[in-house]
Design a protein around this motif. Structure first.
Motif, PDB file in Angstrom:
ATOM      1  N   GLN B 172       0.906  -1.040   0.079  1.00 52.27           N
ATOM      2  CA  GLN B 172      -0.141   0.024   0.041  1.00 52.27           C
ATOM      3  C   GLN B 172       0.824   1.146  -0.019  1.00 52.27           C
ATOM      4  O   GLN B 172       0.526   2.214  -0.768  1.00 52.27           O
ATOM      5  CB  GLN B 172      -0.953  -0.108   1.150  1.00 52.27           C
ATOM      6  N   TRP B 179       1.500   6.434  -7.319  1.00 52.22           N
ATOM      7  CA  TRP B 179       0.510   6.607  -8.027  1.00 52.22           C
ATOM      8  C   TRP B 179      -0.398   7.857  -7.188  1.00 52.22           C
ATOM      9  O   TRP B 179      -1.567   8.192  -7.560  1.00 52.22           O
ATOM     10  CB  TRP B 179      -0.653   5.747  -8.411  1.00 52.22           C
ATOM     11  N   ASP B 181      -2.813   9.979  -5.543  1.00 52.79           N
ATOM     12  CA  ASP B 181      -4.389   9.931  -5.499  1.00 52.79           C
ATOM     13  C   ASP B 181      -5.061   9.205  -6.356  1.00 52.79           C
ATOM     14  O   ASP B 181      -6.094   8.780  -6.227  1.00 52.79           O
ATOM     15  CB  ASP B 181      -4.687  11.501  -5.944  1.00 52.79           C
ATOM     16  N   TYR B 182      -4.186   8.680  -7.133  1.00 49.63           N
ATOM     17  CA  TYR B 182      -4.944   7.756  -8.362  1.00 49.63           C
ATOM     18  C   TYR B 182      -5.316   6.068  -7.641  1.00 49.63           C
ATOM     19  O   TYR B 182      -6.182   5.551  -8.284  1.00 49.63           O
ATOM     20  CB  TYR B 182      -4.058   7.351  -9.380  1.00 49.63           C
ATOM     21  N   THR B 183      -4.649   5.884  -6.740  1.00 51.68           N
ATOM     22  CA  THR B 183      -5.026   4.721  -6.107  1.00 51.68           C
ATOM     23  C   THR B 183      -6.221   4.496  -5.433  1.00 51.68           C
ATOM     24  O   THR B 183      -6.567   3.194  -5.114  1.00 51.68           O
ATOM     25  CB  THR B 183      -3.808   4.215  -5.180  1.00 51.68           C
ATOM     26  N   ASP B 184      -6.974   5.423  -5.211  1.00 51.51           N
ATOM     27  CA  ASP B 184      -8.242   5.375  -4.324  1.00 51.51           C
ATOM     28  C   ASP B 184      -8.932   4.222  -4.764  1.00 51.51           C
ATOM     29  O   ASP B 184      -9.561   3.472  -3.864  1.00 51.51           O
ATOM     30  CB  ASP B 184      -9.047   6.432  -4.626  1.00 51.51           C
ATOM     31  N   ASN B 185      -8.855   4.132  -5.838  1.00 49.47           N
ATOM     32  CA  ASN B 185     -10.145   2.944  -6.490  1.00 49.47           C
ATOM     33  C   ASN B 185      -9.450   1.747  -7.185  1.00 49.47           C
ATOM     34  O   ASN B 185     -10.115   1.233  -7.706  1.00 49.47           O
ATOM     35  CB  ASN B 185     -10.734   3.640  -7.528  1.00 49.47           C
ATOM     36  N   LEU B 186      -8.190   1.479  -6.887  1.00 48.42           N
ATOM     37  CA  LEU B 186      -7.589   0.360  -7.691  1.00 48.42           C
ATOM     38  C   LEU B 186      -7.169  -0.805  -6.784  1.00 48.42           C
ATOM     39  O   LEU B 186      -6.744  -0.331  -5.681  1.00 48.42           O
ATOM     40  CB  LEU B 186      -6.301   0.969  -8.399  1.00 48.42           C
ATOM     41  N   ASP B 187      -6.799  -1.617  -7.502  1.00 46.72           N
ATOM     42  CA  ASP B 187      -6.295  -2.819  -6.798  1.00 46.72           C
ATOM     43  C   ASP B 187      -4.980  -2.853  -6.906  1.00 46.72           C
ATOM     44  O   ASP B 187      -4.067  -3.506  -7.706  1.00 46.72           O
ATOM     45  CB  ASP B 187      -6.722  -4.419  -7.408  1.00 46.72           C
ATOM     46  N   PHE B 191      -0.626  -4.402  -8.978  1.00 45.46           N
ATOM     47  CA  PHE B 191       0.155  -3.316  -9.786  1.00 45.46           C
ATOM     48  C   PHE B 191       1.643  -3.216  -9.224  1.00 45.46           C
ATOM     49  O   PHE B 191       2.493  -3.307  -9.926  1.00 45.46           O
ATOM     50  CB  PHE B 191      -0.395  -1.789  -9.690  1.00 45.46           C
TER      51      PHE B 191
END
Lengths: 420, 226
Positions: B172, B179, B181-187, B191
């Motif tokens: 995490q 990434w 702010d982009y990780t808010d919604n990603l698995d 990655f």
């Protein structure tokens, strides 16, 4: 239709109705009284003629006799008719037209003889000319009445409905997120006062509820971040000490849960912020630049999932959106498109002057698509998302009056933002 | 390296100090606005970590005071607010960077390092670890002098590892670093796994040792080869 206009219309219909009845009554009374008057005159004429007969002199040249016929009848007649009135339309040779004629027959007994004295006269019918006159009188009456009703209803309703209109304006100006109460004027009307009181109570309740909720959500989310940060820091420090695998796994699970908690918290705070966000009408964003930039930022994530991204960008599309909010909106849309995609799937982005389309392949959602805009709604429960991204996206769109919809068809999820 | 941490939450402050001390920083704590102001007047710090929600004042005002008095310290704002708030309200004016609670400690460390490097451009801007070198100006990474062909993300990742060598980095924390702010919604886990795998392969292919080890599938660590 305005309230007082409805009243005016009702009054107009009622007065038209009443006036029509009045007109009928007047007409009937008039024609009756004309006939009655004529009959009265004929009675007088008959009595004059009877007196002449009684006097025994010869009055046959007398002008009274022009319209009188005198016959001597059977002695039995008198018992049955003291007098006889006949009203008929007849052809009048002197006027050359059909006229209403009244005949009066009396049966005087003069010197033992039974006479039939019949006099006749032409009645002027209150038709045609008369009728027009009467109709005009009534029509003018109606017009004046109507004008009066219209003017008075405007004036009176303006006076009577003043508090009501004030209430309406008050409601229109009322905003939940402001601390000002509704400005309402007291009125002499009981109902309006009741309405005023009710509205004041309701709005102040709503305002205080709203304020409480707002403060709660702001404080809660804000004050929660620090303890979460503290816990996470402690766990990270622990991770670097000597631990068994089991302990590490537990710590990691805790760490993950905290991370999730923080994300939910951030998202909720953000939503609460957006609810009270004052959008600057002047804010504009060039999506033709921002969309490809966002796509590029996500490119490596898309690549790892073997996704094929196609962009069709119309240059120079500038829409009403705050730049950072636009970025947030696009981030949410792109990360959704990647997250809910199939390995080796596709993403299609199309930006025109009026719309932004974002399509991606993916499994069919398990709930109706409209519900996905709600909070904590997940189209696919298997994924570890919070399910708040679309709620944020929708709120941002609403702020600037853009319309957003979501459809799913034939394996494609399609989000469309129609610019205001 | 002297750091002043302005944070009213004692436990969090304690954790941050512990961590930064392990990383060989000199770290002092101020828990109130007044204390912080006093310390800043009396002493010089290379970097100030500033929580903006203080019991007796707003950290932003402290920042303004600092800048008015010509204090040259770098400032990293620590905030419980959203990144968006900063962008919308321009709060970060006068700060060099900001970090949002809760943050991974290695991330804080990486930010401090980055700022320090920006402040002293004449310093040796080459990070080394064993036989790995990373030139921060040209953004080139080498193994035994041999240039590695890395993507931007991989370079970023390697720097993060070198800056936090010997520490376990959770997936995490790595994802958040790469990434933002982009990780808010990603698995992000998958990655991160991919990126780390590629990086390790490129290092070993170029003849380097595999310094990055997996920790029970929870995270990664950069260790000197044993």
């Amino acid at each position: 239709m305005k309230l007082n206009h409805r009243y005016t219309l009702a009054y107009a219909v009622i007065s038209l109705f009443v006036l029509s009845i009045g007109f009928a009554i007047v007409y009937a009374a008039l024609s009756r009284s004309v006939t009655q008057t004529t009959i009265g005159k004929l009675r007088h004429l008959n009595s004059v003629v009877t007196a002449q007969l009684r006097s025994g002199r010869d009055y046959s040249r007398h002008p009274a006799r022009t319209h009188v016929r005198i016959r001597v009848g059977a002695p039995t007649d008198t018992l049955r008719h003291p007098s006889l009135v006949e009203v008929r339309d007849e052809w009048d040779a002197t006027l050359q037209s059909m006229v209403r004629t009244v005949r009066l027959t009396t049966y005087p007994v003069v010197a033992g003889k039974h006479y039939h004295v019949t006099s006749k006269a032409v009645v002027v019918e209150p038709s045609d000319e008369y009728l027009t006159g009467i109709v005009l009188v009534f029509a003018w009456t109606f017009v004046f009445l109507l004008a009066l009703v219209v003017i008075l209803s405007e004036v009176i309703s303006w006076r009577i409905l003043k508090p009501f209109n004030a209430i309406l304006q008050g409601i229109q100006r009322f905003q939940l997120n402001q601390k000002t109460t509704m400005a309402l004027q007291p009125s002499r009307t009981t109902e309006f006062n009741a309405l005023n009181e009710f509205l004041l109570k309701m709005t102040s309740r709503a305002q205080s509820d709203y304020q409480g909720l707002k403060e709660f959500s702001e404080n809660a989310s804000h004050e929660l971040q620090t303890p979460i940060a503290s816990m996470k820091a402690k766990i990270e420090l622990l991770m670097d000490s000597d631990l068994t695998e089991k302990q590490l796994l537990m710590l990691t699970a805790m760490h993950d849960e905290l991370e999730r908690l923080a994300k939910i918290n951030h998202s909720l705070t953000l939503l609460a912020k957006l609810e009270n966000f004052e959008s600057h009408p002047a804010a504009r964003t060039d999506l033709s630049l921002l969309v490809p930039a966002t796509e590029a930022a996500f490119a490596d994530l898309a690549e790892m999932k073997n996704l094929r991204t196609t962009l069709h960008i119309t240059p120079g599309v500038v829409v009403a959106l705050d730049e950072s909010l636009a970025q947030l909106l696009l981030n949410n849309l792109f990360s959704n498109a990647i997250r809910h995609n199939l390995p080796g799937g596709e993403i299609l982005v199309e930006l025109t002057a009026t719309e932004l389309h974002l399509q991606n392949t993916g499994y069919a959602p398990t709930v109706p698509v409209e519900e996905l805009f709600g909070r904590f709604k997940k189209g696919n429960a298997a994924l570890d998302s919070i399910g708040i991204g679309l709620a944020i996206v929708r709120r941002i769109s609403e702020l600037y009056g853009h319309r957003i919809d979501y459809t799913y068809a034939e394996g494609w999820h399609r989000i469309r933002v129609v610019f205001a | 390296m002297k750091i002043l941490l302005v944070e009213d939450h004692a436990e969090l402050a304690q954790s941050i100090v512990t961590y930064l001390t392990q990383e060989h920083y000199l770290c002092e704590v101020a828990t109130t606005f007044d204390e912080a102001r006093e310390k800043l007047i009396l002493f010089t710090y290379d970097c100030v970590l500033l929580d903006i929600m203080l019991p007796d004042g707003n950290g932003i005002n402290l920042l303004k005071l600092l800048r008015k008095d010509g204090v040259e310290s770098s400032v990293i704002i620590i905030s419980a607010q959203n990144a968006l708030d900063f962008k919308l309200t321009g709060l970060s004016e006068g700060a060099d960077d900001y970090i949002i609670k809760p943050f991974p400690l290695p991330e804080l460390h990486a930010r401090i390092k980055a700022i320090m490097r920006r402040r002293s451009p004449h310093k040796n801007n080459v990070l080394t670890f064993e036989d790995l070198t990373a030139d921060l100006d040209s953004m080139e990474c080498r193994v035994k002098g041999k240039l590695l062909n890395l993507t931007r993300k991989e370079i970023n990742l390697l720097l993060y590892f070198i800056n936090n060598k010997g520490r376990m980095l959770t997936r995490q924390a790595i994802a958040a670093h790469l990434w933002g702010d982009y990780t808010d919604n990603l698995d992000s886990v998958d990655f991160v796994y991919q990126h780390v795998k590629n990086l390790r392969k490129k290092i070993t292919d170029a003849g380097g040792k595999d310094y990055i080890s997996t920790v029970y599938g929870l995270g990664y660590k950069l260790n000197a080869a044993t």
